[in-house]
Design a protein around this motif. Sequence first.
Motif, mmCIF file in Angstrom:
data_model
loop_
_atom_site.group_PDB
_atom_site.id
_atom_site.type_symbol
_atom_site.label_atom_id
_atom_site.label_comp_id
_atom_site.label_asym_id
_atom_site.label_seq_id
_atom_site.Cartn_x
_atom_site.Cartn_y
_atom_site.Cartn_z
ATOM 1 N N PHE A 152 42.116 64.329 80.923
ATOM 2 C CA PHE A 152 41.126 64.289 81.991
ATOM 3 C C PHE A 152 39.827 64.802 81.476
ATOM 4 C CE2 PHE A 152 44.519 63.572 84.902
ATOM 5 C CZ PHE A 152 43.929 62.689 85.764
ATOM 6 N N ASN B 252 43.120 55.981 77.955
ATOM 7 C CA ASN B 252 41.755 55.859 78.460
ATOM 8 C C ASN B 252 41.123 54.563 78.004
ATOM 9 O OD1 ASN B 252 40.946 58.045 80.148
ATOM 10 N ND2 ASN B 252 41.216 59.392 78.397
ATOM 11 N N PHE C 202 45.703 58.842 75.838
ATOM 12 C CA PHE C 202 45.974 58.964 77.281
ATOM 13 C C PHE C 202 45.670 57.652 78.000
ATOM 14 C CE2 PHE C 202 44.955 63.184 75.750
ATOM 15 C CZ PHE C 202 46.034 63.922 76.189
ATOM 16 N N LYS D 129 15.488 60.316 74.493
ATOM 17 C CA LYS D 129 15.780 59.396 73.396
ATOM 18 C C LYS D 129 14.655 58.375 73.230
ATOM 19 C CE LYS D 129 20.810 59.777 73.607
ATOM 20 N NZ LYS D 129 22.075 59.063 73.834
ATOM 21 N N PRO E 133 28.061 65.895 72.117
ATOM 22 C CA PRO E 133 29.173 66.789 72.463
ATOM 23 C C PRO E 133 29.805 66.391 73.785
ATOM 24 C CG PRO E 133 27.091 67.846 72.976
ATOM 25 C CD PRO E 133 26.753 66.521 72.354
ATOM 26 N N GLU E 134 29.148 65.496 74.491
ATOM 27 C CA GLU E 134 29.598 65.188 75.842
ATOM 28 C C GLU E 134 30.614 64.052 75.861
ATOM 29 O OE1 GLU E 134 26.646 65.662 79.045
ATOM 30 O OE2 GLU E 134 25.219 65.507 77.407
ATOM 31 N N LEU E 135 31.244 63.926 76.989
ATOM 32 C CA LEU E 135 32.226 62.867 77.157
ATOM 33 C C LEU E 135 31.556 61.653 77.790
ATOM 34 C CD1 LEU E 135 35.025 65.163 78.544
ATOM 35 C CD2 LEU E 135 34.961 64.134 76.285
ATOM 36 N N TYR E 136 32.089 60.526 77.496
ATOM 37 C CA TYR E 136 31.663 59.243 78.057
ATOM 38 C C TYR E 136 30.305 58.763 77.558
ATOM 39 C CZ TYR E 136 35.217 60.573 81.477
ATOM 40 O OH TYR E 136 36.362 60.992 82.074
ATOM 41 N N THR F 264 26.979 57.902 75.119
ATOM 42 C CA THR F 264 26.703 57.405 73.769
ATOM 43 C C THR F 264 26.086 58.533 72.944
ATOM 44 O OG1 THR F 264 24.573 56.620 74.553
ATOM 45 C CG2 THR F 264 26.367 55.016 74.482
ATOM 46 N N CYS F 265 26.232 58.395 71.646
ATOM 47 C CA CYS F 265 25.787 59.482 70.770
ATOM 48 C C CYS F 265 24.270 59.428 70.560
ATOM 49 C CB CYS F 265 26.509 59.404 69.436
ATOM 50 S SG CYS F 265 26.281 57.855 68.553
ATOM 51 N N TYR G 273 26.204 51.070 71.568
ATOM 52 C CA TYR G 273 27.381 50.390 72.095
ATOM 53 C C TYR G 273 28.671 51.183 71.940
ATOM 54 C CZ TYR G 273 24.129 46.506 71.572
ATOM 55 O OH TYR G 273 23.034 45.699 71.639
ATOM 56 N N ALA H 10 33.060 68.312 77.837
ATOM 57 C CA ALA H 10 33.615 68.910 76.634
ATOM 58 C C ALA H 10 33.041 70.292 76.410
ATOM 59 C CB ALA H 10 33.301 68.031 75.431
ATOM 60 N N VAL I 237 35.194 65.783 83.388
ATOM 61 C CA VAL I 237 35.432 66.840 82.414
ATOM 62 C C VAL I 237 34.297 66.863 81.421
ATOM 63 C CG1 VAL I 237 37.021 67.716 80.697
ATOM 64 C CG2 VAL I 237 37.886 66.460 82.655
ATOM 65 N N ASP J 5 28.094 45.935 75.388
ATOM 66 C CA ASP J 5 29.334 46.454 75.952
ATOM 67 C C ASP J 5 29.080 46.992 77.336
ATOM 68 O OD1 ASP J 5 31.057 47.847 73.086
ATOM 69 O OD2 ASP J 5 30.491 45.826 73.639
ATOM 70 N N ARG K 35 40.431 54.832 86.710
ATOM 71 C CA ARG K 35 39.865 55.796 87.663
ATOM 72 C C ARG K 35 39.385 55.122 88.936
ATOM 73 N NH1 ARG K 35 38.518 57.625 82.693
ATOM 74 N NH2 ARG K 35 38.860 59.826 82.255
ATOM 75 N N PHE L 240 36.370 60.317 75.048
ATOM 76 C CA PHE L 240 37.131 60.405 76.295
ATOM 77 C C PHE L 240 37.775 61.778 76.399
ATOM 78 C CE2 PHE L 240 36.896 55.866 75.749
ATOM 79 C CZ PHE L 240 36.687 55.433 77.044
ATOM 80 N N PRO L 241 37.898 62.267 77.598
ATOM 81 C CA PRO L 241 38.527 63.580 77.741
ATOM 82 C C PRO L 241 40.009 63.497 77.430
ATOM 83 C CG PRO L 241 38.150 62.607 79.880
ATOM 84 C CD PRO L 241 37.513 61.697 78.877
ATOM 85 N N GLY L 242 40.557 64.595 77.029
ATOM 86 C CA GLY L 242 41.976 64.648 76.707
ATOM 87 C C GLY L 242 42.813 64.746 77.955
ATOM 88 N N ARG M 72 30.466 60.625 66.639
ATOM 89 C CA ARG M 72 31.175 60.955 67.882
ATOM 90 C C ARG M 72 30.386 60.343 69.034
ATOM 91 N NH1 ARG M 72 32.131 64.567 72.204
ATOM 92 N NH2 ARG M 72 34.334 65.190 72.375
#
Lengths: 253, 1326
Positions: free
Chosen positions: A253, B370, B368, B83, A91-94, A96-97, A201, B39, B37, B563, B397, A249-251, A245
């Motif tokens: 920001f 990104n 955006f 993990k 659920p987080e940004l940046y 890896t899942c 990755y 989510a 940010v 990556d 950034r 990236f944030p929308g 997911r």
Amino acid sequence: MGGEVGGKGQVTIFIIIALLIITGVIIAFFFYGKFDILKPEQKNPRQFIDKCIGDAIMPSVGMVLENGGRITPANYLVYKDKEYNYLCYTPELYKTCTNTYPRLKGIVEEEIKQDADERVKNCFDELKLDLDAKGYSVSDEGIDWNVEVLPGKIRINVNKAMEISKEGNSESFNEFNSYLVSHLYELVMIAREVANQESQYCNFEYNGFMILYPEFKIYRIDYDNNKIYKIIYRKSGEEMDFAVRSCAFPGGF
Amino acid sequence: MDKRVIESGIEIFLLVLASFAFAYIIYENDKPLIPLVKAQSTGQVGCCQQLINGAVCSDTSQDQCASGFSGGVLCSGSSSCSKVCCEDLNVGTFDKNVPKYLCEDNAAQKSYPNAACNVPGAKLGCCFFANGDTGFITSGQCDFEKRNGRVNESMAWRGDVSEVLCVASSLYSDIRGACITGIAEDGRKECKVVTREECVGLSGGANFYAGALCTAEALNTTCEKTSETTCANGKDEVYFKDSCGNSANIYDSSKLNNNSYWESVYSKSESCGYGNGNGNSSSCGNCVRTATNGGLCSSADENNFNVDGGDFYCKKTSCTYDGTTYKNGESWCGYDGVIDSGDDVVGSRHFRYICSEGEIQVEPCADFRNQICVQQDRLNDTSTSYNTAVCRTNNWRKCIDLNGGKENLTAKCTAELDCEITKINLGKSFKFDVCTPRYPEGFAFNANGQESATSICGLATRTCVVLYKAKPMGGCEIVENGDCLEARFTTEMNDLCRSLGDCGLEANYIGDYTKNVKLSKAKGFAKDYIAKVVALAVPTKGKYADIGKVEKYIEAAGVNGADLPGSGGALLGEVSSLIYSSDVNADNSGSGTGTGNVISGEVVGGGVTGMLVTSDPGTTFVPYKQALSTGGVEQQVIGSLFNSETGTFMRFVSAGESLPFSAGSGAVSAGSTVSVASALSGTPASSVASTALSGMPATSTVTGAIDLGTISGTGAGTPSINLGTISGSTPAAATKPIAPTPGMGGFIGGVIGGVLGNMIGSALAKSLGLSSTGSFLMSTGMGLVGSALGTAAGAMVTGGASSFAQAMSMNIILGINPTMILIVGAIMVIASLFFGGGECPPKKVTFTCEPWQPPAGAGKCSMCNNDPEKPCSEYRCQSLGAGCEIVNKGTGNEKCDAAVDDGKAPEIKVDGNLIMAGNNTYENTSTGFKVTNQNGGCLNAFDMFAFGINTNELSQCKFDLSEKTFDEMDFNFGSNYYSNNHSMPFMLPNLEGCGLNWTGDLTLYAKCRDRFGHESGYYTVDMCVSNGRDTKPAMINGAYPGNASLISFNKTSQDLIVFTNEPSECRYSSQNKDYELMENQMQCENGCEDQTVLGFGCSSTIPLNTTNNIYIRCKDQPWLNESNDRNANQESLNLNFRKVSSKIAIDEITPDNEIETNTELTNVSLNVQTSGGGNIHLCKYSFSGYDNMIDFNDFDGNKNHNQEFNGGLLPGDYRIYIECYDETGDIARNSTVFSIFLDDASPLITRVYRQGSSMSIITDEYSNCVYSTKSCNYDFDNASEMYGIGTEHSFETEAGKRYYIKCADAYGTKPYRQSCSFGGIVSSVY
């Protein structure tokens, strides 16, 4: 010539032929009715079960393919009114899942079994009822069955003791194993690979994968920080769909 | 007091507020410039293993958790959600990054802490299947396949074969031939075309005819040639099909009836069209999907293709995009407009396209911007161009972040991926560098995005101060920053503004631009510049985003082909210093300070006009024209005096302007203030009561003559210049008509000439920019010249002289002839030229960069939906018009559509809660509302309060101090983006501090405009500032660094700044004492323009070697000098700086020696222990040195630092450089050296010996050994175990038998199934 047949004779011959035809039809009808009563599957319950189980399993296989390994997606993405089960999700940004379906093959097998369980059991109930109706005596025990997703096929192992008897003759069955031709295994293994690479990755280079493994066709749809993968086994047209997911990236920001 | 003057002062104040808004955001909120940010809010409630919505391991509240809730624990710190690598024991697969609890909930799974699965069993290798196929899978998976009878026992699994080779093995193992499977009823043979391996399965392999087809005549099979074709699994080509359903040779329409073509297998190279992909060929099925004209076997019917024979053909696999043909598998980038160098337009996105078997797949890079799409032309093995593109993280950034520090900015910026230095050099003191992203980011059009956008765009808000100096011969010349007055300033600043993101004057991706800048005294945008900006919406063909110098990052990261991690983490930066420095050139001087008793003050850049004081009861001040708004318009008329007695206006001018109406030869201006009584009213002198503006009586009166009045003037702080009285020479004759005489004519002519001369002189002085003295000399001299000429002309007119020469020599006035006056005047004129150097105030040129806003309306929304190769997104949609919005959001069927337009202007209401929250109150008025204090009174100056308005629809709101059109309004109500809520901090200034003694009312006029351009009427906000003497001392709002701040170990001094709520003088001492007794004076910025939202700053450098404990007090109203009306603090602000007791140090780094591993990649956990220093320790690392360091993924700030290299390190020698730092800025560096040794060999048997019937072996490493008596081809796990551990093992033998021994090391490494350990085949011979 005295041997010549007159007009009346011809009529008689026609009548006789007609009677023969009618008799033949009646006899054929009689025998047909006889065949109807003694269906081949009643003679060979294995064939009946094999077909019935195949019919029972296939809808479940179709659903797990459509829903990314689940009969009903748990955590899913809705895209164009369709639900895509997340195989790897954060659920987080940046970040890896997290790979949420280890042992995917096992999960798929469990899902199929759970979904088809009633239908598979119904196969035996149906067989028993039918045999009962035809005068067979059927004694059976409980059923224990499972699904094995194997390369190129799905094996259904059914352990069920059943004895069918009639007029002093009896036949016993202990297991009813059957196979379905399916490339579910291959599709599951690729789905695993996608989830693994996405979890590490944030990407799965499906284009290169397709060049190396041309028997598969992979589509990817990027949608709102999600990726929808559609993996197709070209030969059979079987398709497995799921979502990922990862590294969102944030929308703005 | 004149309302205009007040407005001017307040406008300046508002500008100051606006200028420092960004600094305020940073300072006050202590938030990063670019916030991270999330989510989903963590809410600090707990880690949930299984959420109700099906997600796993998320921080959430208990009510959202289905199972496995751990209250107060974040998942990042939860063991069960850590993990791991998870092995499926049934299948032999290994899954990466699985939550631990999910792996441990089933007995068929085994978890490994190495989440990247760098564990021995997870190594992939080539599994050889019985049918000739191969699979690149784990050995465990190969075992699984083996259990299902698919594996070629003789070859099994090979870990030393790469994936490509493995796949190739499958392709080349496919030697086909005819396999006789049985005999048909007619006696002919049944046949299949398969591989030898497959034939073994079908018939034992005895009747396999390699290279033959079943249609070969000699084989006498049931199979016959047909005209049908087919595709083969995993093959590109189209094949003929025989009557048995076998694939025969490659389809070639010319060989349908060629018998030999149906006899044996033809290779690809022997088939038609070899060397060509045969895409869309109707006659040849020798498809090659990756060729330039590639093709792939496909149904002709499904694709409506006419093929010469059969139902299949080589469907073209190449793609054509924008006129270029791409091969199957090639990928390339597409853009919306010009990219790079900060030119990416608003709403634009980078796209990656892939040619996938003739279809173009669209992969939008992250919105955006990104992510950016980078492309590289590679050479494949056929040395033809092969395009490869990829979306990668945009490092924008970091570029913005770098501006927080000034040291080596250029070097750091240019070394950073995707960053570049934007240089502004418009003058000696207006030159600076900003690190800007090459691919500027886009901003969301919601409140959060726009607030951040306001901050980032604000980096380009700058004020350039143009400095002048007086020229010796008059006039001013620019001495510094002259280019700021040119168009360059506007365009270069806008280019900087654009390069920071969606800011300034910029176009969207369809070429519609909006102007989101404010210019003060700068030139506007030229049409060609706007055209250039609009043209950026057209992409440049062949231009791709730079792949960038990623090697150094890879090197620094020690990553092996993995990556790069997203750069999203490193966002925080101190931009404040830059912001504070943005006004380094600002010169706030120039405020009017004159206090002369007629009109004082100068109107200079940024100044406020002076005040009018007159003691004459007959004069009142009449507003005439606003003197200036912001920054001073020189030499403007600011007002006039109306003499109620005379009914005449007396005009006042500001500095430098010569008196337009002068009387006779004596009427000249003086200093910065010039006044004159009306002399040309046409009224007889006797009836004219001239008024001395100074309040003094006229110094002389000539009865019966025209009174020239008294001319006096006072410059700023300069004494009055009284020229005395110049009287007419003719006696009065009140009752007798005055007959024209030469003297009278001359006199009248002289007066007229003098006035005209004076006017000309004044104008000339002004144009030459003469000083006040020069201006006086010029106008007087010219007046005298004019007077002389006029006198002569008058004498001639009245007949006193017959010629001009005669007239010039006549003694007309007091025995002085015009020639003498002319000479004197000429001398004065010439002398005036040596008194150049009038006031040459600096000029402030300001560029304000604001977030980009879409054009009003919704007429172009549908353009977002028109291009399937560039799918619409919310960002793209909203960039097309303020009234555009995405519909069907979240369904995948999103469309950009027009929002509902109610056709009405927005309705405005006061946000009462905001006002009440500030302990003030309000009351609605007929046109808006009025803000008062809680008692209904005026607000105190310098008390910060907030107020706001709400609109019933998304709107932009602005305000100004007078009624203006929306576009002309100078101030945004909050920000410039569309919102329902508009609020702003406000502080009523005490203009006394700016030299104005004002207490009174103020009205702000606001207007709002909705997304469709509907504009409201004026909405007024009334307020007033309290009257009365200031009795409260200044309040110290804050200090930086604050109390108890830690100071660097090596520092000997500390810069300190405190902010007071009103202009003050501050002092500090090491002891708590009265203000007057404090020894150390701070430097305070108390100008009207020095005010920030935090207040007025006073700074000093505190020596730390003497004391770390200081007390600060301030005293207000510095303009009162030593007056007792000033108020000093009675209590001190105590600041105690804590110098760290020791500098931060790195105590330990591990690993620091050898690591033995048996996997190709080894997970390494880097651990660093620090000590000393401050409270917050953070570390960075690099494999390549201290230049390109990467933050540890460990931001908790404690002294144990851990960085996992989960991607795995290859065997080899490593040096990792470590740099740790604390909050004081101190750093410590060290490095560690270690080696990774790969031990992937199975143990060697180094010695075998027998002791009786027991056989003993010794291995070269710790092992576990088994044996068999059959062959080396056996399962290790099912074999007989030997006794012993370590390196010595033994087992009982039987005489004469041979033993096959395998040993596995501690990692489980053992020989392949079919092999024994080296030296492991022994015979027992007694």
